[in-house]
Design a protein around this motif. Structure first.
Motif, PDB file in Angstrom:
ATOM      1  N   SER A   1      12.272 -38.705 -46.423  1.00 17.27           N
ATOM      2  CA  SER A   1      13.273 -39.723 -46.491  1.00 17.27           C
ATOM      3  C   SER A   1      13.358 -39.898 -44.977  1.00 17.27           C
TER       4      SER A   1
ATOM      5  N   ASP B   1      11.210 -38.212 -35.694  1.00 19.59           N
ATOM      6  CA  ASP B   1      12.669 -37.957 -35.833  1.00 19.59           C
ATOM      7  C   ASP B   1      12.812 -36.376 -35.468  1.00 19.59           C
TER       8      ASP B   1
ATOM      9  N   ARG C   1       7.342 -41.453 -38.868  1.00 22.17           N
ATOM     10  CA  ARG C   1       9.013 -41.613 -38.486  1.00 22.17           C
ATOM     11  C   ARG C   1       9.496 -40.271 -38.622  1.00 22.17           C
ATOM     12  N   THR C   2       9.039 -39.560 -39.665  1.00 22.93           N
ATOM     13  CA  THR C   2       9.302 -38.138 -39.957  1.00 22.93           C
ATOM     14  C   THR C   2       9.091 -37.226 -38.726  1.00 22.93           C
TER      15      THR C   2
ATOM     16  N   PRO D   1      14.624 -41.203 -41.241  1.00 22.21           N
ATOM     17  CA  PRO D   1      15.557 -42.528 -40.859  1.00 22.21           C
ATOM     18  C   PRO D   1      14.546 -43.695 -40.384  1.00 22.21           C
ATOM     19  N   SER D   2      15.179 -44.803 -40.097  1.00 20.30           N
ATOM     20  CA  SER D   2      14.221 -45.762 -39.216  1.00 20.30           C
ATOM     21  C   SER D   2      14.190 -45.654 -37.822  1.00 20.30           C
TER      22      SER D   2
ATOM     23  N   LYS E   1      19.403 -41.569 -31.796  1.00 23.50           N
ATOM     24  CA  LYS E   1      20.043 -39.938 -31.958  1.00 23.50           C
ATOM     25  C   LYS E   1      19.223 -39.297 -30.686  1.00 23.50           C
TER      26      LYS E   1
ATOM     27  N   GLU F   1      17.244 -45.915 -35.734  1.00 28.41           N
ATOM     28  CA  GLU F   1      18.281 -44.749 -36.107  1.00 28.41           C
ATOM     29  C   GLU F   1      17.533 -43.431 -35.439  1.00 28.41           C
TER      30      GLU F   1
END
Ligand code: UD2
Ligand code: MN
Length: 354
Positions: free
Chosen positions: A103, A152, A148-149, A105-106, A113, A109
């Motif tokens: 899951s 992130d 994305r993972t 984030p976009s 961060k 997002e």
């Protein structure tokens, strides 16, 4: 007595015109003022230059060639302060840093961060001059949530290491068979056109480092296998010559090895071929301690268009004979687009094949 004084005396004496008298008196006045000034003012030293009035320290242009993208503006004398070198060991490291695997984030997002990045996903530590500048090169197709993972986790991980870096996602265009080695060759070639990187990190998109003491920089003598322990293999090397996953390699070493083979279409073999090139070039693979060279792999199924390559064993038999003519020097591709995204640079390429 000055010459003009003598002239004035003579002219007055022999009756010169009024205008001449006036001019000469003015000149005499000038000379007297000058003399008085010399007597009462500080003596001037003409041999040593007077020190400049003290201002803020002037940031001068750096003498070392600036690593990083050639397209970035050079730090000018008044645009950036001179930064002290970053510490040998970053004080920001935390050691174990369990990645969040699902899951993600976009992209927005994630960007919020992260510390500020230059377009295309370039980062330089704001408080010190980075000791390393690394291009992270990722072979990619249809793994949006993995990407994305990865982003992130990786941005914050690399920022704690205080290195300068940029992430290049090399995306294979079309539905043809995937070719990881060829995509990595394209990515390295394009990254080196883009910046003076001191280190290249070839990186699978689904591997997430678990400890930030695993530094993303290059050994000056040998390629480094960074993904020594992967959870999928119980943190043990399945075989000693394995060189898949994440590798840090100096640009010169990559060129000496002629990069990856371009001939491995589909899953498997390209990493073993790359490993063979290391020894054929008189180098060896080095590995950091598995205590911190640890990764989690996002669980995934086999991708469409990347079935195990049935000819990989045959191809591997030919490495010794072919490596000099199969690789960077035989690379052909069409760069369809280069997009500077907020978190990475996307290179979409047509690498041919079927
Ligand atoms: C192993 C190796 C990997 C590579 C591969 C054989 C380790 C830890 N990993 O991973 O480095 O040698 O075997 O080719 O040793 N990819 C896409 N889209 C696709 C297919 C692949 O983006 O459709 C990219 C992606 O970055 C992925 C990488 O290629 O992580 C490797 O493919 P994989 O994850 O399917 O292979 P895997 O896990 O068996
Ligand atoms: Mn994988």
């Amino acid at each position: 007595m000055t010459i003009c004084g003598r002239g004035f005396f003579l002219m007055a004496r022999f009756g010169c015109g009024r205008l001449l008298k006036f001019l000469c008196s003015a000149a005499l006045l000038g000379v007297v003022t000058l003399l008085l000034h010399n007597v009462f003012s500080e003596p001037h030293d003409h041999t040593t230059p007077k020190p400049e009035p003290k201002t803020e320290p002037e940031p001068g242009p750096k003498t070392e060639p600036e690593p990083g993208p050639k397209t970035e503006p050079e730090p000018g004398p008044s645009s950036f302060p001179v930064l002290a070198d970053c510490n040998e060991v970053s004080p920001l490291l935390v050691g174990p840093c369990p990645p969040k695997l699902y899951s993600p984030p976009s992209l927005e997002e994630i960007q919020n961060k992260s510390a500020p990045l230059s377009p295309g996903g370039l980062y330089s530590p704001p408080d010190c001059q980075a000791k390393h500048s690394s291009a992270i090169v990722i072979p990619y197709r249809d793994r949006a949530s993995h990407l994305r993972t990865f982003l992130d986790h990786l941005h914050l991980f690399l920022q704690r290491q205080q290195i300068q870096y940029k992430i290049y996602v090399v995306e294979q265009w079309g539905r043809g068979t995937f070719n990881r080695g060829k995509l990595l060759n394209v990515g390295v070639q394009e990254a080196l056109r883009d910046g003076n990187w001191t280190c290249i990190i070839t990186h699978d998109v689904d591997l997430l480092p678990e400890d930030d003491r695993n530094i993303y920089s290059c050994d000056p003598r040998n390629p480094t296998h960074l993904s020594v322990g992967v959870d999928k293999f119980n943190y043990m090397l399945p075989y000693t010559s394995l060189l898949g996953g994440v590798v840090a390699i100096a640009p010169d070493h990559f060129k000496r090895m002629n990069g990856y083979s371009n001939r491995f279409w589909g899953w498997g073999g390209e990493d073993d071929d790359f490993s063979a090139r290391v020894s054929l070039c008189g180098m060896k693979v080095v590995r950091p301690p598995v205590a911190f060279a640890r990764y989690k792999m996002i669980v995934h199924k086999n991708d469409k268009g990347n079935a195990p390559n049935p000819s990989r064993m045959e191809l591997l038999k030919q490495t010794r004979n072919n490596w000099r003519r199969d690789g960077l020097n035989s690379l052909n591709y069409k760069l369809l687009s280069k997009k500077l995204e907020g978190l990475y640079t996307n290179l979409t390429v047509d690498i041919g094949g079927t």
